[in-house]
Design a protein around this motif. Structure first.
Motif, PDB file in Angstrom:
ATOM      1  N   GLY A 126       0.827  -1.205   0.000  1.00 27.98           N
ATOM      2  CA  GLY A 126       0.000   0.000   0.000  1.00 27.98           C
ATOM      3  C   GLY A 126       0.863   1.257   0.000  1.00 27.98           C
ATOM      4  N   SER A 127       1.970   1.224   0.755  1.00 27.07           N
ATOM      5  CA  SER A 127       2.888   2.368   0.776  1.00 27.07           C
ATOM      6  C   SER A 127       3.574   2.544  -0.573  1.00 27.07           C
ATOM      7  N   VAL A 128       3.937   1.423  -1.199  1.00 32.40           N
ATOM      8  CA  VAL A 128       4.561   1.500  -2.525  1.00 32.40           C
ATOM      9  C   VAL A 128       3.603   2.138  -3.525  1.00 32.40           C
ATOM     10  N   LEU A 129       2.353   1.688  -3.522  1.00 29.91           N
ATOM     11  CA  LEU A 129       1.362   2.258  -4.434  1.00 29.91           C
ATOM     12  C   LEU A 129       1.133   3.735  -4.153  1.00 29.91           C
ATOM     13  N   ASN A 130       1.202   4.112  -2.905  1.00 27.75           N
ATOM     14  CA  ASN A 130       1.035   5.516  -2.547  1.00 27.75           C
ATOM     15  C   ASN A 130       2.189   6.353  -3.078  1.00 27.75           C
ATOM     16  N   GLN A 131       3.412   5.783  -3.054  1.00 31.02           N
ATOM     17  CA  GLN A 131       4.563   6.491  -3.615  1.00 31.02           C
ATOM     18  C   GLN A 131       4.413   6.671  -5.127  1.00 31.02           C
ATOM     19  N   VAL A 132       3.930   5.631  -5.796  1.00 28.28           N
ATOM     20  CA  VAL A 132       3.725   5.721  -7.244  1.00 28.28           C
ATOM     21  C   VAL A 132       2.633   6.742  -7.559  1.00 28.28           C
ATOM     22  N   LYS A 133       1.567   6.730  -6.770  1.00 32.57           N
ATOM     23  CA  LYS A 133       0.447   7.645  -7.003  1.00 32.57           C
ATOM     24  C   LYS A 133       0.880   9.102  -6.870  1.00 32.57           C
ATOM     25  N   SER A 134       1.777   9.380  -5.926  1.00 31.59           N
ATOM     26  CA  SER A 134       2.195  10.763  -5.672  1.00 31.59           C
ATOM     27  C   SER A 134       3.448  11.156  -6.437  1.00 31.59           C
ATOM     28  N   LEU A 135       3.868  10.311  -7.399  1.00 29.72           N
ATOM     29  CA  LEU A 135       5.093  10.589  -8.154  1.00 29.72           C
ATOM     30  C   LEU A 135       5.030  11.929  -8.866  1.00 29.72           C
ATOM     31  N   TYR A 136       3.905  12.219  -9.510  1.00 32.17           N
ATOM     32  CA  TYR A 136       3.766  13.461 -10.273  1.00 32.17           C
ATOM     33  C   TYR A 136       3.984  14.683  -9.368  1.00 32.17           C
ATOM     34  N   THR A 137       3.353  14.675  -8.213  1.00 33.50           N
ATOM     35  CA  THR A 137       3.491  15.798  -7.283  1.00 33.50           C
ATOM     36  C   THR A 137       4.905  15.885  -6.732  1.00 33.50           C
ATOM     37  N   ASN A 138       5.482  14.752  -6.356  1.00 36.92           N
ATOM     38  CA  ASN A 138       6.786  14.741  -5.715  1.00 36.92           C
ATOM     39  C   ASN A 138       7.929  15.008  -6.680  1.00 36.92           C
ATOM     40  N   CYS A 139       7.681  14.934  -7.976  1.00 34.47           N
ATOM     41  CA  CYS A 139       8.689  15.291  -8.977  1.00 34.47           C
ATOM     42  C   CYS A 139       8.550  16.736  -9.425  1.00 34.47           C
ATOM     43  N   GLY A 140       7.720  17.513  -8.732  1.00 35.41           N
ATOM     44  CA  GLY A 140       7.603  18.936  -9.051  1.00 35.41           C
ATOM     45  C   GLY A 140       6.377  19.300  -9.835  1.00 35.41           C
ATOM     46  N   SER A 141       5.458  18.369 -10.031  1.00 35.39           N
ATOM     47  CA  SER A 141       4.220  18.617 -10.784  1.00 35.39           C
ATOM     48  C   SER A 141       4.498  19.058 -12.225  1.00 35.39           C
ATOM     49  N   VAL A 142       5.538  18.479 -12.819  1.00 31.00           N
ATOM     50  CA  VAL A 142       5.832  18.703 -14.238  1.00 31.00           C
ATOM     51  C   VAL A 142       5.156  17.594 -15.024  1.00 31.00           C
ATOM     52  N   ILE A 143       4.275  17.951 -15.928  1.00 34.91           N
ATOM     53  CA  ILE A 143       3.367  16.978 -16.537  1.00 34.91           C
ATOM     54  C   ILE A 143       4.094  15.902 -17.338  1.00 34.91           C
ATOM     55  N   VAL A 144       5.295  16.193 -17.835  1.00 35.95           N
ATOM     56  CA  VAL A 144       5.996  15.202 -18.657  1.00 35.95           C
ATOM     57  C   VAL A 144       6.848  14.251 -17.820  1.00 35.95           C
ATOM     58  N   ALA A 145       6.977  14.473 -16.502  1.00 31.63           N
ATOM     59  CA  ALA A 145       7.819  13.614 -15.671  1.00 31.63           C
ATOM     60  C   ALA A 145       7.375  12.150 -15.712  1.00 31.63           C
ATOM     61  N   PRO A 146       6.064  11.840 -15.594  1.00 40.54           N
ATOM     62  CA  PRO A 146       5.661  10.425 -15.652  1.00 40.54           C
ATOM     63  C   PRO A 146       5.909   9.780 -17.012  1.00 40.54           C
ATOM     64  N   PHE A 147       6.168  10.596 -18.057  1.00 40.61           N
ATOM     65  CA  PHE A 147       6.445  10.019 -19.365  1.00 40.61           C
ATOM     66  C   PHE A 147       7.702   9.161 -19.349  1.00 40.61           C
ATOM     67  N   PHE A 148       8.539   9.328 -18.315  1.00 34.97           N
ATOM     68  CA  PHE A 148       9.754   8.516 -18.214  1.00 34.97           C
ATOM     69  C   PHE A 148       9.419   7.031 -18.268  1.00 34.97           C
ATOM     70  N   PHE A 149       8.307   6.647 -17.663  1.00 37.09           N
ATOM     71  CA  PHE A 149       7.967   5.231 -17.624  1.00 37.09           C
ATOM     72  C   PHE A 149       7.486   4.730 -18.981  1.00 37.09           C
ATOM     73  N   LEU A 150       6.980   5.635 -19.813  1.00 36.44           N
ATOM     74  CA  LEU A 150       6.724   5.268 -21.212  1.00 36.44           C
ATOM     75  C   LEU A 150       8.034   5.111 -21.970  1.00 36.44           C
ATOM     76  N   ALA A 151       9.037   5.930 -21.589  1.00 33.86           N
ATOM     77  CA  ALA A 151      10.336   5.854 -22.254  1.00 33.86           C
ATOM     78  C   ALA A 151      11.023   4.517 -22.003  1.00 33.86           C
TER      79      ALA A 151
END
Length: 558
Positions: A325-350
């Protein structure tokens, strides 16, 4: 013509670099000098008071005591005599503290009596901002600018100047990243070492491609040294270092060798600290182990405020569910914790996109390995609060965003939109991403400027819960240096009042033991109880809002 075109492109690149650097300096200066309100992170205040001791030649002496470390120190040393002056810090990595100490020493801010907040003839403080706070923030800001310069060079090596410029433009207007830059937290310093190590990784990759075994080994060992320095800047970055060692062990031949070397270098780097902890409490990890309670249904705060760790039992039931549950919470908040830059989660598509450059393939899997280990570590010990000493996601932000922009530019190149050139579409995409990142900050900017101008240079502290003059002036004058204050804000009392402070124990029995047995054994005594707004409800009542609870820069109400 070709020579003229190259010169023109070089000029544009140089101009872009200057613009980005200037924007970063301007935004950091705006945060540091115009809207700065002092320190507000407990770990930073704790490290700052230790840094003052280091700058004064007293070593890593600490004035902030947790009940658990008092109990462990007393139990281990009771037979030979208890001397609390020999109790050094066991919670923080040394390098960030040493950098603070150097800054305090260079600015002559390490002498407490000479840096106290001045009062006027009526006994009122002339300012609400403690001067050394800005010294600590300025040191962090300097490391942040160095980290961004290293990130720019690394991203340029991996991609091109356009991707690097777009990435840094986002972070020049990223509220979270700028908050880190003046927070005093270790993340800016850790990013310097992380990006330096990743530069060396690229050199090692190039040497491996050329079958140069000696150069490959040398660059990897140097990168391990930088990773060890990163861990010595913040213990929590150990998880990133472990991810890096796992990647090197699996990627470079002979398999396993370089991962083992990394662990050996890290262990040798931490040996002195581990031995120091053992000499004080008989435990090489000090208090670090107690963070594991967060994953076992308990609280590390509860165990830190208990004289004996057995008073807070581990709860192993459903621990696996809580962990995931904690791991999923970290993944869920990745966008916010990386500075709320919309392209940051695109890394996982890369990760599913095969880049032509081998260096990009190498780097993305290295980042993936480090991110996985960091996520596991944060699930066990860390926090999902965006601004925190235990937050590691922000360190991946620049490279995640760079891979995101690269993927976005690749999609645009394949789009072939009629009526628009690739350069126009790319520029529009960058503008939209930067605007979405900076939107909240730009919306608040006019109000921040107006408030700063209205205060006429008098900074408004983070009240509640912190009001430096009350601690730095009144509390210091009314207390004795051999006495101990029991408080809910020991980090602030130690930093602003320069007095020994014990975190309020978890129970009456623990308090009685500290007051009647542990402290008297070392010639100390409890001289008072200090309760601050830190103990109030997290939802601050309107009477404590800055506009109503502050009168002429001082706390209002009771």
């Amino acid at each position: 013509m070709a020579v003229q075109e190259n010169r023109k492109n070089s000029g544009v690149v140089a101009l872009l670099r200057c613009v980005v650097l200037t924007l970063l300096v301007i935004m950091c200066s705006f945060k540091l000098f115009l809207t700065y309100r002092g320190l507000n992170q407990p770990d930073v205040m704790d490290q700052a008071q230790i840094a003052r001791s280091v700058a004064c030649g007293e070593g890593f002496k600490t004035l902030y005591h947790r009940p658990i470390e008092l109990g462990d120190f007393y139990n281990y040393n009771a037979s030979e005599g208890v001397d609390f002056d020999s109790l050094k810090d066991m919670n923080h990595a040394p390098l960030n503290i040493l950098s603070m100490a150097a800054a305090l020493r260079c600015t002559n801010s390490h002498r407490f009596e000479e840096t106290r907040i001045a009062v006027n003839d009526a006994g009122e403080p002339v300012t609400t901002l403690y001067g050394p706070d800005r010294v600590i923030a300025g040191t962090s800001c300097l490391f942040f600018l160095v980290a961004m310069a290293l990130a720019y060079m690394l991203i340029t090596r991996l991609f091109d100047d356009m991707v690097a410029t777009s990435t840094l433009l986002c972070f020049a207007f990223c509220d979270l990243m700028l908050d880190y830059s003046i927070s005093g937290l270790a993340q800016p310093l850790m990013m310097c070492f992380l990006f330096g190590a990743l530069h060396l990784l690229l050199y090692a990759k190039s040497a491996a491609d050329d079958s140069d075994t000696f150069a490959k080994g040398l660059f990897l060992i140097l990168s391990f040294v930088l990773m060890a320095l990163m861990v010595l800047s913040g213990w929590f970055s150990l998880w990133i270092a472990l991810g890096y060692f796992i990647f090197c062990a699996a990627y470079f031949r002979p398999y396993g060798l370089y991962g083992f070397l990394g662990v050996v270098i890290l262990g040798a780097s931490c040996a002195y600290t581990l031995c120091s902890n053992y000499s004080m409490v008989g435990n090489i990890f000090g208090n670090a182990f107690y963070g594991i309670y967060n994953c076992f249904g308990g609280s590390s705060e509860d165990v830190m405020r208990s004289v004996h760790s057995m008073d807070v039992a581990l709860n192993s039931s459903m621990v696996v569910i809580r962990f995931f549950g904690s791991v999923l919470n970290q993944v869920k908040s990745l966008y916010t914790n990386c500075g709320s830059v919309i392209v940051a989660p695109f890394f996982f598509l890369a990760l599913f996109f095969r880049f032509k450059r081998p260096s990009l393939q190498c780097m993305k899997w290295a980042l993936c390995s480090m991110w996985i280990m960091a996520t596991i570590g944060m699930a066990l010990y860390g926090t999902d609060v965006p601004l925190s000493s235990g937050q590691l996601m922000i360190m991946f932000g620049p490279l995640f965003v760079a891979y995101g922009f690269s993927l976005l530019f690749n999609f645009i190149a394949r789009l072939n939109a009629s009526g628009f050139t690739f350069v126009q579409m790319r520029g529009l995409a960058v503008f939209i991403v930067v605007l979405m990142t900076a939107g909240g900050m730009l919306a608040n900017l006019p109000g921040d400027v107006m408030r700063a101008l209205a205060l006429k240079g008098k900074a408004q502290p983070h009240y509640p819960p912190y009001y430096p003059p009350a601690l730095n002036c009144d509390l210091y004058d009314k207390t004795d240096e051999r006495g101990v204050l029991v408080t809910d804000q020991p980090w602030a009392v130690a930093w602003y009042a320069n007095r020994r402070a014990v975190w309020i124990p978890k129970s009456i029995a623990d308090y009685s033991r500290i007051n009647e047995e542990i402290l008297p054994a070392g010639g100390l005594f409890v001289q008072g109880l200090v309760i601050t707004p830190a103990s109030y409800d997290p939802i601050i009542p309107s009477s404590y809002a800055p506009t109503q609870g502050m009168r002429d820069g001082r706390p209002g109400g009771g």
